[in-house]
Design a protein around this motif. Structure first.
Motif, PDB file in Angstrom:
ATOM      1  N   PHE A  79       4.515   7.510 -10.678  1.00 48.79           N
ATOM      2  CA  PHE A  79       5.253   7.319  -9.422  1.00 48.79           C
ATOM      3  C   PHE A  79       5.123   5.874  -8.940  1.00 48.79           C
ATOM      4  O   PHE A  79       6.108   5.226  -8.594  1.00 48.79           O
ATOM      5  CB  PHE A  79       4.711   8.290  -8.374  1.00 48.79           C
ATOM      6  N   LEU A  80       3.894   5.382  -8.943  1.00 51.33           N
ATOM      7  CA  LEU A  80       3.648   4.041  -8.394  1.00 51.33           C
ATOM      8  C   LEU A  80       4.342   2.942  -9.194  1.00 51.33           C
ATOM      9  O   LEU A  80       4.702   1.901  -8.636  1.00 51.33           O
ATOM     10  CB  LEU A  80       2.140   3.766  -8.333  1.00 51.33           C
ATOM     11  N   SER A  81       4.510   3.189 -10.480  1.00 54.10           N
ATOM     12  CA  SER A  81       5.142   2.149 -11.307  1.00 54.10           C
ATOM     13  C   SER A  81       6.607   1.952 -10.919  1.00 54.10           C
ATOM     14  O   SER A  81       7.219   0.950 -11.273  1.00 54.10           O
ATOM     15  CB  SER A  81       5.014   2.501 -12.789  1.00 54.10           C
ATOM     16  N   GLU A  82       7.168   2.900 -10.193  1.00 52.87           N
ATOM     17  CA  GLU A  82       8.584   2.828  -9.842  1.00 52.87           C
ATOM     18  C   GLU A  82       8.844   2.534  -8.364  1.00 52.87           C
ATOM     19  O   GLU A  82      10.002   2.425  -7.966  1.00 52.87           O
ATOM     20  CB  GLU A  82       9.264   4.185 -10.165  1.00 52.87           C
ATOM     21  N   VAL A  83       7.802   2.447  -7.538  1.00 54.10           N
ATOM     22  CA  VAL A  83       8.079   2.365  -6.094  1.00 54.10           C
ATOM     23  C   VAL A  83       8.716   1.035  -5.710  1.00 54.10           C
ATOM     24  O   VAL A  83       8.460  -0.002  -6.311  1.00 54.10           O
ATOM     25  CB  VAL A  83       6.824   2.614  -5.215  1.00 54.10           C
ATOM     26  N   LYS A  88      -9.255   4.620  -9.012  1.00 54.14           N
ATOM     27  CA  LYS A  88      -8.750   4.467 -10.392  1.00 54.14           C
ATOM     28  C   LYS A  88      -7.252   4.187 -10.335  1.00 54.14           C
ATOM     29  O   LYS A  88      -6.737   3.396 -11.116  1.00 54.14           O
ATOM     30  CB  LYS A  88      -9.010   5.756 -11.197  1.00 54.14           C
ATOM     31  N   ILE A  89      -6.577   4.838  -9.412  1.00 50.79           N
ATOM     32  CA  ILE A  89      -5.136   4.608  -9.270  1.00 50.79           C
ATOM     33  C   ILE A  89      -4.879   3.399  -8.355  1.00 50.79           C
ATOM     34  O   ILE A  89      -4.076   2.535  -8.664  1.00 50.79           O
ATOM     35  CB  ILE A  89      -4.438   5.884  -8.754  1.00 50.79           C
ATOM     36  N   PHE A  90      -5.593   3.363  -7.245  1.00 49.67           N
ATOM     37  CA  PHE A  90      -5.453   2.225  -6.324  1.00 49.67           C
ATOM     38  C   PHE A  90      -6.581   1.235  -6.654  1.00 49.67           C
ATOM     39  O   PHE A  90      -7.611   1.204  -5.993  1.00 49.67           O
ATOM     40  CB  PHE A  90      -5.496   2.700  -4.879  1.00 49.67           C
TER      41      PHE A  90
END
Lengths: 387, 387
Positions: A188-192, A304-306
């Motif tokens: 998701f984050l790769s596309e925001v 890990k994600i942020f």
């Protein structure tokens, strides 16, 4: 209790914190006067504010906007200046009681140091000053008998909870809303988009801090800021995600007792507190009601994600000029993200590479910080170009 | 910071608060000494405590237990006394620094007044003292330069949050767990047993306060106690049900800022704080962890079903000897409920009738309180007999 009017110099008066500070000042004309107003480039709003508040001096940092400012204020008694040097000079104005530093980023360092050297108490909304050069700035404040009054809601919360306490701090918990992307995964984050990142769930803030909130870098910077404000070790600072943004932060004393400061998310309260500390001032801000918040929730941040949050702790543990590298790289990537030059997740990648590649200085001087900031920006921009 | 050892007189040392106070004292032998121990009737435990803590004096209120106590302590240097008069005398002992009043009910009033008159600071765990005669007791404390240090977790929370604050209090929220019957309806409550009522979800306490918690009378008494401790009007005190019992209470200042004191439900912390105030003392009490409490919830108490809370507010608003009537009637009905003579809901009925029928005295003297207490008990017992 407030017998003399306090003269406030607002650096960055046209930003989110600046305009809210002026709201607090205009609600209490017998207590506060805006004696200095400065802005980076928003000359239209600065003119409007100058006409309304009649400060002694205004400064526009962007010198190309000077003629327009000068022209608009020609029939007033307001002194008009431009440029960084003027900024560093106006904070030393003798009648100023408090310098509220609401400018964005590394640019806040020089005028803040100038104000401290002139013995002015600092209402600190420019967290980057402490992130970059916390050791130097806090030492200078001590030397000059200057109070650093936090304006960030989290640090104001801790500051309020410390009033009257002499106990050692065992631990603090900085609360984080988690931002608009809480719970989202890497895919998701790769596309925001920038538009998605600019929609903060609880706070209305400037663009830079809103992106920092979405990426958790804001919380990382706050961890480093807290270290210097409250003289803590990294392992005494914990971050807890609290999506309702009602508990602004929590302190745990050495007897295990904890105090939290709470309220609706409204920056006017910490701004006002910084201006009235150690007093409080009656106001008509909207009050919190528990029945509107039947559940206050808490969860661990996912670093890990942020990754920015982990990078900030890493910079804090490393010390020296590492937080300065982190901050400079972050300022570059946020600007590039807002320019739609890089993706959301690439921001952390660039910062991490900068932290790995730039020269580490263990005991930096003020000059070293400026050099680190400059070199990091050059390197980070190169990295962005090659993405 | 604590240079001299503090001598603590514990009234009610064999109860729940009394034994936990002794735990705090025994963990800090260089700071605290239990100089006086007293009990109502539990002579076995009092003997054990006396042998372990070697106080100067012990008192057993129930005079029939005096010979056993005297015999057991005959080979020690501990002075042995019995009866209410002895209780009122030992609190004036010159070396005592703090009198911790952990006895149950109206019986606490006389010795607390004696201690205040002797200039002793009071660690107040006997809330009924302030409920019954708050105006008189707080005036007496002021006159004698005596500090009243709250031990109740809710009042300790407010007290801790007030440290260093000079702002007017706008409002306080006393948190309530809601007890074992939260959310239950009238049909359910009409059938509950003493065993069910004695099972508190979060706190391990004595029988009287546990029943009071189940009926919300405990919170009602705390509202009245808070009025006197913090000099508030009834409309400044709100009760909010918070089933996790982690936020111990909340204060709202005149600027709208709120402070909450938090932690695991453990009475040792407020006990220790009352003994060390304004200092805090490092300890190894278990620490709170947000991840164990992912959600803190809040709801309005139902004072239509739990009528005691409404009755307490009514008594507070009425003033005079009305809180004394409320308290005396409550002491009778709780004892009768524990004796299985009346049902759970009948407790409120008896209290309400007492409040309607007993003579109201607007400006009671100390003697009036004793008379009101006596008459109310007689009347309440009659009501119970006729149920």
């Amino acid at each position: 209790m407030h017998q003399q009017i306090k003269n406030i110099a607002i650096l960055g008066s046209t930003g989110s914190i600046g305009t809210q500070s002026l709201e607090v000042i205009s609600a209490n004309p017998s207590l506060f006067k805006a004696s200095v107003l400065t802005a980076q480039a928003n000359v239209e709003l600065l003119i409007e504010q100058a006409l309304a508040f009649q400060p002694d001096v205004v400064v526009i940092a962007d010198e190309s906007k000077y003629p327009a400012l000068k022209e608009a204020l020609k029939s007033t008694n307001i002194e008009v200046k431009a440029g960084m040097e003027a900024l560093c000079e106006v904070v030393t104005q003798s009648k100023t009681d408090i310098v509220l530093t609401a400018l964005v980023g590394f640019a806040g360092l020089k005028p803040t140091i100038a104000a401290i050297k002139a013995g002015k108490n600092i209402a600190l909304a420019n967290k980057e000053t402490l992130v970059v050069a916390g050791e130097l700035v806090t030492a200078l404040a001590k030397e000059n008998g200057v109070k650093i009054l936090p304006v960030d809601s989290e640090h104001s919360a801790i500051f309020q909870c410390l009033v009257g306490e002499e106990s050692a701090i065992e631990k603090i918990y900085l609360t984080a809303s988690g931002g608009p992307f809480r719970g989202k995964d890497i895919a998701f984050l790769s596309e925001v988009t920038k538009q998605q990142a600019l929609k903060h769930p609880n706070w209305v803030m400037g663009a830079k801090i809103t992106i920092d909130s979405a990426s958790l870098m804001n919380k990382g910077l706050e961890v480093i800021e807290a270290k210097w404000l409250f003289n803590l070790e990294a392992n005494q600072i914990d971050v807890i995600v609290h999506p309702q943004s009602v508990i602004h932060s929590i302190i745990q004393f050495e007897d295990g007792s904890m105090k939290a400061q709470m309220g609706l998310p409204d920056m006017k309260l910490p701004i006002q507190y910084a201006l009235t500390h150690p007093h409080r001032l009656k106001n008509d801000f909207k009050r919190f009601n528990f029945l509107d918040y039947p559940s206050l929730t808490f969860e661990q941040p996912n670093s890990k994600i942020f990754r920015n949050l982990a990078l900030a702790f890493e910079a804090l543990n490393k010390g020296g000029n590492m937080p300065c590298i982190l901050n400079a790289a972050n300022e570059v990537v946020v600007a590039e993200f807002l320019n739609e030059q890089i993706g959301f997740l690439q921001m952390s990648e660039v910062i991490e590479t900068c932290m790995a590649k730039l020269d580490f200085v263990a005991q930096p001087s003020l000059e070293d910080y400026f050099e680190t900031d400059k070199q990091t920006r050059i390197f980070a921009k190169e990295l962005v170009t090659n993405i």
